[in-house]
Scaffold this motif. Structure first.
Motif, PDB file in Angstrom:
ATOM      1  N   ARG A   1      -3.300 -11.011  -5.356  1.00 20.44           N
ATOM      2  CA  ARG A   1      -2.719 -10.213  -6.435  1.00 20.44           C
ATOM      3  C   ARG A   1      -2.049  -8.958  -5.872  1.00 20.44           C
ATOM      4  O   ARG A   1      -0.935  -8.588  -6.266  1.00 20.44           O
ATOM      5  CB  ARG A   1      -3.823  -9.833  -7.419  1.00 20.44           C
ATOM      6  CG  ARG A   1      -3.333  -9.204  -8.710  1.00 20.44           C
ATOM      7  CD  ARG A   1      -4.478  -8.904  -9.629  1.00 20.44           C
ATOM      8  NE  ARG A   1      -5.378  -7.891  -9.089  1.00 20.44           N
ATOM      9  CZ  ARG A   1      -6.648  -8.095  -8.803  1.00 20.44           C
ATOM     10  NH1 ARG A   1      -7.192  -9.285  -8.979  1.00 20.44           N
ATOM     11  NH2 ARG A   1      -7.396  -7.117  -8.323  1.00 20.44           N
ATOM     12  N   ILE A   2      -2.733  -8.295  -4.935  1.00 28.32           N
ATOM     13  CA  ILE A   2      -2.185  -7.081  -4.323  1.00 28.32           C
ATOM     14  C   ILE A   2      -0.884  -7.391  -3.590  1.00 28.32           C
ATOM     15  O   ILE A   2       0.110  -6.656  -3.691  1.00 28.32           O
ATOM     16  CB  ILE A   2      -3.225  -6.459  -3.370  1.00 28.32           C
ATOM     17  CG1 ILE A   2      -4.342  -5.809  -4.205  1.00 28.32           C
ATOM     18  CG2 ILE A   2      -2.589  -5.454  -2.419  1.00 28.32           C
ATOM     19  CD1 ILE A   2      -5.515  -5.338  -3.388  1.00 28.32           C
TER      20      ILE A   2
ATOM     21  N   ILE B   1      -3.600  -0.352  -2.704  1.00 28.86           N
ATOM     22  CA  ILE B   1      -2.362  -0.580  -1.969  1.00 28.86           C
ATOM     23  C   ILE B   1      -1.963   0.671  -1.205  1.00 28.86           C
ATOM     24  O   ILE B   1      -1.515   0.616  -0.056  1.00 28.86           O
ATOM     25  CB  ILE B   1      -1.238  -1.015  -2.931  1.00 28.86           C
ATOM     26  CG1 ILE B   1      -1.522  -2.428  -3.460  1.00 28.86           C
ATOM     27  CG2 ILE B   1       0.130  -0.967  -2.244  1.00 28.86           C
ATOM     28  CD1 ILE B   1      -0.623  -2.852  -4.610  1.00 28.86           C
ATOM     29  N   SER B   2      -2.152   1.826  -1.842  1.00 25.31           N
ATOM     30  CA  SER B   2      -1.843   3.095  -1.182  1.00 25.31           C
ATOM     31  C   SER B   2      -2.747   3.322   0.023  1.00 25.31           C
ATOM     32  O   SER B   2      -2.297   3.760   1.089  1.00 25.31           O
ATOM     33  CB  SER B   2      -2.000   4.243  -2.179  1.00 25.31           C
ATOM     34  OG  SER B   2      -1.869   5.491  -1.531  1.00 25.31           O
ATOM     35  N   LYS B   3      -4.016   2.974  -0.113  1.00 28.89           N
ATOM     36  CA  LYS B   3      -4.980   3.204   0.965  1.00 28.89           C
ATOM     37  C   LYS B   3      -4.793   2.245   2.125  1.00 28.89           C
ATOM     38  O   LYS B   3      -4.832   2.652   3.297  1.00 28.89           O
ATOM     39  CB  LYS B   3      -6.400   3.072   0.393  1.00 28.89           C
ATOM     40  CG  LYS B   3      -7.494   3.325   1.404  1.00 28.89           C
ATOM     41  CD  LYS B   3      -8.878   3.201   0.773  1.00 28.89           C
ATOM     42  CE  LYS B   3      -9.980   3.448   1.791  1.00 28.89           C
ATOM     43  NZ  LYS B   3     -11.330   3.333   1.179  1.00 28.89           N
ATOM     44  N   VAL B   4      -4.589   0.958   1.817  1.00 25.90           N
ATOM     45  CA  VAL B   4      -4.512  -0.070   2.863  1.00 25.90           C
ATOM     46  C   VAL B   4      -3.122  -0.166   3.473  1.00 25.90           C
ATOM     47  O   VAL B   4      -2.950  -0.207   4.693  1.00 25.90           O
ATOM     48  CB  VAL B   4      -4.944  -1.438   2.294  1.00 25.90           C
ATOM     49  CG1 VAL B   4      -4.769  -2.525   3.347  1.00 25.90           C
ATOM     50  CG2 VAL B   4      -6.396  -1.384   1.825  1.00 25.90           C
ATOM     51  N   TYR B   5      -2.084  -0.226   2.618  1.00 29.55           N
ATOM     52  CA  TYR B   5      -0.724  -0.462   3.097  1.00 29.55           C
ATOM     53  C   TYR B   5       0.114   0.799   3.211  1.00 29.55           C
ATOM     54  O   TYR B   5       1.252   0.740   3.695  1.00 29.55           O
ATOM     55  CB  TYR B   5      -0.007  -1.447   2.163  1.00 29.55           C
ATOM     56  CG  TYR B   5      -0.581  -2.845   2.183  1.00 29.55           C
ATOM     57  CD1 TYR B   5      -0.293  -3.723   3.215  1.00 29.55           C
ATOM     58  CD2 TYR B   5      -1.420  -3.283   1.161  1.00 29.55           C
ATOM     59  CE1 TYR B   5      -0.811  -5.007   3.228  1.00 29.55           C
ATOM     60  CE2 TYR B   5      -1.951  -4.567   1.167  1.00 29.55           C
ATOM     61  CZ  TYR B   5      -1.648  -5.419   2.206  1.00 29.55           C
ATOM     62  OH  TYR B   5      -2.168  -6.685   2.213  1.00 29.55           O
TER      63      TYR B   5
ATOM     64  N   ASP C   1       7.420   3.683   0.830  1.00 24.48           N
ATOM     65  CA  ASP C   1       7.149   2.341   1.339  1.00 24.48           C
ATOM     66  C   ASP C   1       6.993   2.364   2.852  1.00 24.48           C
ATOM     67  O   ASP C   1       7.940   2.683   3.578  1.00 24.48           O
ATOM     68  CB  ASP C   1       8.291   1.400   0.949  1.00 24.48           C
ATOM     69  CG  ASP C   1       7.928  -0.069   1.162  1.00 24.48           C
ATOM     70  OD1 ASP C   1       6.908  -0.335   1.815  1.00 24.48           O
ATOM     71  OD2 ASP C   1       8.659  -0.938   0.672  1.00 24.48           O
ATOM     72  N   ASN C   2       5.802   2.049   3.317  1.00 22.44           N
ATOM     73  CA  ASN C   2       5.551   1.937   4.754  1.00 22.44           C
ATOM     74  C   ASN C   2       5.929   0.527   5.201  1.00 22.44           C
ATOM     75  O   ASN C   2       5.084  -0.350   5.339  1.00 22.44           O
ATOM     76  CB  ASN C   2       4.081   2.216   5.064  1.00 22.44           C
ATOM     77  CG  ASN C   2       3.751   2.036   6.541  1.00 22.44           C
ATOM     78  OD1 ASN C   2       4.625   2.109   7.390  1.00 22.44           O
ATOM     79  ND2 ASN C   2       2.496   1.763   6.832  1.00 22.44           N
ATOM     80  N   ASP C   3       7.227   0.320   5.414  1.00 23.79           N
ATOM     81  CA  ASP C   3       7.723  -1.014   5.756  1.00 23.79           C
ATOM     82  C   ASP C   3       7.625  -1.236   7.265  1.00 23.79           C
ATOM     83  O   ASP C   3       8.608  -1.526   7.946  1.00 23.79           O
ATOM     84  CB  ASP C   3       9.176  -1.154   5.280  1.00 23.79           C
ATOM     85  CG  ASP C   3       9.656  -2.595   5.328  1.00 23.79           C
ATOM     86  OD1 ASP C   3       8.798  -3.492   5.367  1.00 23.79           O
ATOM     87  OD2 ASP C   3      10.875  -2.815   5.334  1.00 23.79           O
TER      88      ASP C   3
ATOM     89  N   LEU D   1       1.955  -9.295   5.258  1.00 18.96           N
ATOM     90  CA  LEU D   1       2.484  -9.948   4.064  1.00 18.96           C
ATOM     91  C   LEU D   1       3.028 -11.333   4.405  1.00 18.96           C
ATOM     92  O   LEU D   1       2.874 -12.292   3.642  1.00 18.96           O
ATOM     93  CB  LEU D   1       3.571  -9.074   3.437  1.00 18.96           C
ATOM     94  CG  LEU D   1       3.090  -7.717   2.905  1.00 18.96           C
ATOM     95  CD1 LEU D   1       4.265  -6.871   2.451  1.00 18.96           C
ATOM     96  CD2 LEU D   1       2.098  -7.896   1.775  1.00 18.96           C
ATOM     97  N   GLU D   2       3.656 -11.447   5.561  1.00 22.05           N
ATOM     98  CA  GLU D   2       4.171 -12.743   6.007  1.00 22.05           C
ATOM     99  C   GLU D   2       3.034 -13.733   6.220  1.00 22.05           C
ATOM    100  O   GLU D   2       3.134 -14.918   5.870  1.00 22.05           O
ATOM    101  CB  GLU D   2       4.952 -12.546   7.308  1.00 22.05           C
ATOM    102  CG  GLU D   2       5.514 -13.817   7.910  1.00 22.05           C
ATOM    103  CD  GLU D   2       6.146 -13.557   9.269  1.00 22.05           C
ATOM    104  OE1 GLU D   2       5.437 -13.688  10.288  1.00 22.05           O
ATOM    105  OE2 GLU D   2       7.329 -13.205   9.304  1.00 22.05           O
TER     106      GLU D   2
END
Length: 302
Positions: free
Chosen positions: A9-10, A56-60, A78-80, A88-89
């Motif tokens: 979901r995340i 999402i803010s904490k992990v990614y 966005d930490n891309d 994500l891939e």
């Protein structure tokens, strides 16, 4: 709710908001549509969604906020990073593998040997705790493996294979070892002092592949690709130093600042007559000689 559903979901929330802002209702409907073919439970409440945004803010390190001007949620920071992209891939691939049995006639996997990833966790543990590792290692040209004791510094991926960069205690040289050729892997109790001045990104800054420079300096390399191949080179650069010098209907000319290693030479040869080395002369001569040697393989006896 199952942990697997929470992770999925995340991932989907990030994927949806990277494409465009969306209201909570649109995000909820999107999750529901994906759940239909993944056999997962992605149903959420607004409270659960807001909790997911914090996670999402904490992990990614991806910040999601509600924007009253568009009446929807959007990514504001966005930490891309490469790490995020790969995580994500990996989830995309994981889902594809779960569907593989049902879609066996529609998914064709590459037939290859295991990559040695079963030792990734142990290697990372050894790197993090500065512990020596021991293993048997067999080069392609050796008949049997040799025992190694090394100081592990970093992991590197190249062409879908994983390598460990480490200092071999046998000769005190920094080398790369392919994980799929390691046997009898073990993390030793003995610790080592990690060199404070070592950085893997700097180590490979001017390299192509996994072969490290041996006392040489990076060189300016200029390559000319035909227009068709040039389109691929622009979308998938050979090296981060790639600079376009000419781009027209006939050719793409690029400049690289790079070590000319065996890995790099093999990459250039793989393009065949779609590429021409313009500079340096020493590399031109090397490529020419390789092609001359190859032609000798096809000469018939008179």
């Amino acid at each position: 709710m199952a942990r697997e559903d929470s992770i999925g979901r995340i991932y989907l929330i990030v994927k949806r908001l990277r494409s465009n802002y969306a209201s909570f209702e649109e995000i909820r409907d999107y999750l529901g549509s994906v759940a239909c073919y993944e056999s997962s439970d992605y149903h959420i409440s607004l409270r659960t969604f807001q909790r997911d945004c914090k996670l999402i803010s904490k992990v990614y390190k991806i910040e999601i906020e509600y924007d009253p001007h568009v009446k929807g949620y959007r990514i504001i920071s966005d930490n891309d990073s490469v790490l995020n992209q790969r995580m994500l891939e990996a989830y995309d691939i994981f889902n594809a593998l779960n569907l593989a049995e049902q879609l066996s006639n529609h998914i064709h996997f590459e037939d290859r040997r295991p990559q040695g990833t079963e030792n990734l966790y142990g290697i990372l543990h050894a790197i993090t705790n500065a512990k020596l590792i021991k293993f048997g290692y067999q080069k392609f040209w050796d008949d049997s493996p040799t025992n190694r004791c090394v100081e592990p510094y970093a992991l590197k991926e190249f062409k879908n294979r994983w390598y460990i960069l480490a200092k071999d205690r046998g000769d005190n040289r920094i080398k790369s070892f392919a994980l799929d050729r390691l046997t009898d892997f073990e993390v030793a109790n003995e610790e080592f002092s990690y060199p404070s001045n070592f950085n893997i990104n700097q180590h490979y800054q001017s390299c192509f592949g996994i072969i490290s420079p041996d006392g040489h300096q990076p060189e300016e390399v200029i390559l000319s690709f035909d227009a068709h191949q040039g389109k691929y080179i622009k979308t998938l650069p050979l090296h981060h130093s790639q600079e376009v010098l000419v781009d027209n209907e006939e050719e793409l000319v690029i400049k690289l600042q790079i070590y000319i290693t065996f890995d790099f030479k093999m990459e250039i040869l793989s393009y065949g007559d779609n590429v021409r080395v313009v500079k340096p002369q020493s590399f031109i001569d090397d490529i020419k000689q390789t092609y001359r040697n190859a032609l000798k393989q096809y000469k018939t006896e008179s």
